[in-house]
Write an enzyme that holds these catalytic residues in place. Structure first.
Site, PDB file in Angstrom:
ATOM      1  N   GLN A  71       0.815  -1.211   0.000  1.00  0.00           N
ATOM      2  CA  GLN A  71       0.000   0.000   0.000  1.00  0.00           C
ATOM      3  C   GLN A  71       0.856   1.271   0.000  1.00  0.00           C
ATOM      4  OE1 GLN A  71      -2.924  -1.589   3.278  1.00  0.00           O
ATOM      5  NE2 GLN A  71      -3.933   0.081   2.200  1.00  0.00           N
ATOM      6  N   HIS A  72       0.181   2.371  -0.285  1.00  0.00           N
ATOM      7  CA  HIS A  72       0.669   3.738  -0.062  1.00  0.00           C
ATOM      8  C   HIS A  72       1.717   4.263  -1.036  1.00  0.00           C
ATOM      9  CE1 HIS A  72      -1.407   3.243   3.667  1.00  0.00           C
ATOM     10  NE2 HIS A  72      -0.466   2.550   4.252  1.00  0.00           N
ATOM     11  N   ASP A 226      -2.340  -4.871   0.088  1.00  0.00           N
ATOM     12  CA  ASP A 226      -1.896  -6.161   0.616  1.00  0.00           C
ATOM     13  C   ASP A 226      -2.660  -6.602   1.864  1.00  0.00           C
ATOM     14  OD1 ASP A 226      -0.713  -4.157   2.140  1.00  0.00           O
ATOM     15  OD2 ASP A 226       1.331  -4.882   1.871  1.00  0.00           O
TER      16      ASP A 226
END
Length: 461
Positions: A71-72, A226
């Protein structure tokens, strides 16, 4: 027998599983490493995916595929779809000051929690975009679209060339700090705040089982972040908290209501099914065990045996394991600290025990934060590379104060992506039989957490 593929494009590697769409039976799998570091050329992800798919026997007989990913991360694209600069990963903390500035500019943590369910920290895409705007304004000017790692890989697989064809899903969008899981909408004003007035394209947010493209004859699902993919792969439901001990330490709970935590400890993420996935993340997890094993010059199995040979509480020795700064609590510049080192506790066994307990105490704090946001916690599902440690498995229920279920080692993120792919293919979320697992119980040891809390605030901030 239709087959589906699930991809886990994680921080450290790309993993692929191919499963029977009807039964969930594992047919084959593959894996390829990613380069180290917190800044990566996305082309490396594509190369690893190609390698992992080849190891998994290719896609000639596969009907659908979905990508789960870290992520991110910040992937910036120019007008022609070319990558502007290497992607910044979630664990790159150079954006810590940018995150703090964004929190202040909107009026504090409560304001952020109210509008998007999260409070920016260095990990989130919005904070990285503010860093980009200030540190590399030329690259910020060139950025015509910004997306996330799994978005970019799905886009590459689809062969699409236009930026308008970028697609993400609810779970990953909810980790940007400019999309709200509560309203299901982007907050372009927050995107523009992050980029100091610039307004690039962002991916369309697809539904949980939407068909978002084709890779040859293979249907592509929307994918997932994830943590959401792992929850889907494990079949987690209300009352379950998934604790993942990998590069990061993560505690997540499935919920029907969004979280709103002004402290930022609990991020109000979405899950991969249309519900919510309040999440607490720490930066220091399995690598705490790696570091302790390296310091003691033992293997991870030997570290586990040492830890189990020491008493609960390690005789008062406490490791606060902020070895790479920390995300929860938000202390990006903190360092680790050791307390209670005496002649009696200056042994490998005590050090090993303190490392395991320090890791678990940080995750226990995360579970407490989830409970404070209304999550029910009846049991803990323990997954990730660090969860394979015998010491972690045996000590976890005592520190966490709840029964711990240890599923058979597997690829939960890739399995969740495969389950989503089967959903996309058939129109129904499959109810694959759960794999083997065992439950570990132990008498709670509240004194361990009390001692950890006593010394935690003395950590170098």
């Amino acid at each position: 027998m239709p087959l589906v593929a699930g991809v886990d494009s994680s921080t450290q590697a790309c993993k692929v599983v191919v499963r029977d769409a009807d039964t969930g039976e594992l047919v084959r799998q593959g894996r390829a490493a990613h380069p180290a570091g917190t800044e990566v050329d996305p082309a490396a992800w594509e190369a690893a995916l190609t390698d992992a798919l080849a190891q998994a026997g290719g896609l000639a007989d596969v009907s659908a595929l979905s990508v789960g990913g870290q992520q991110h991360g910040m992937v910036c694209l120019d007008d022609g779809g070319e990558v502007v600069r290497p992607a910044l990963l979630w664990n790159d903390t150079r954006s810590a000051d940018a995150a703090a500035a964004l929190v202040d500019e909107l009026g504090g943590g409560q304001a952020w929690a109210d509008v998007v369910g999260v409070v920016p920290v260095a990990s989130f895409t919005g904070a990285k975009l503010r860093w980009l705007a200030d540190a590399e304004p030329g690259n910020a000017d060139r950025t015509a679209a910004v997306c996330l790692p799994h978005d970019w890989l799905t886009w590459q697989l689809s062969g699409a060339v236009g930026l308008d064809s970028l697609v993400t899903d609810r779970s990953d969008a909810s980790g940007t700090a400019y999309w709200s899981a509560r309203t299901g909408e982007y907050r372009r004003d927050l995107l523009e705040l992050a980029l100091r007035g610039r307004s690039p394209r962002v991916p369309r947010v697809a539904g949980p089982a939407e068909r978002v493209g084709m890779h040859g004859d293979v249907l592509l699902g929307p994918g997932a972040g994830d943590n959401a993919a792992a929850a889907l792969g494990l079949g987690a439901g209300p009352g379950d908290v998934v604790v993942s001990i990998g590069t990061s330490g993560v505690a997540t709970a499935v919920s029907d209501v969004p979280a709103c935590d002004p402290s930022g400890a609990v991020a109000g993420f979405a899950d991969a099914t249309g519900r919510h996935l309040p999440l607490v993340c720490t930066l220091n997890a399995a690598r705490v065990l790696d570091a302790a094993a390296a310091m003691l010059r033992v293997s991870l199995d030997e570290l586990a045996e040492l830890a189990l040979s020491a008493p609960a509480g390690a005789g008062g020795l406490v490791l606060v394991p902020y070895l790479e700064g920390e995300r929860t609590p938000d202390l990006p510049r903190a360092t680790g600290s050791v307390h209670g080192l005496t002649l009696a506790t200056s042994t490998p066994a005590h050090w090993a025990r303190a490392a395991v307990e320090g890791l678990l105490c940080g995750l226990a704090d995360g579970i407490d934060a989830l409970v404070a946001q209304g999550a029910a916690v009846d049991r803990v599902l323990l997954v990730g590379g660090g969860a394979r440690s015998r010491a972690v498995q045996q000590i976890a229920p005592a520190v966490l104060g709840r029964p711990v279920v240890v599923p058979e080692p597997g690829e939960a993120v890739a399995d969740g992506a495969a389950r989503q792919a089967a959903w996309v293919l058939t129109g129904d979320l499959p109810t694959w039989a759960a794999g083997g697992s065992r439950t570990v119980e132990a008498a709670p040891t509240p004194a361990v957490r009390e001692r950890y809390a006593e010394v935690q605030d003395r950590t170098d901030r």
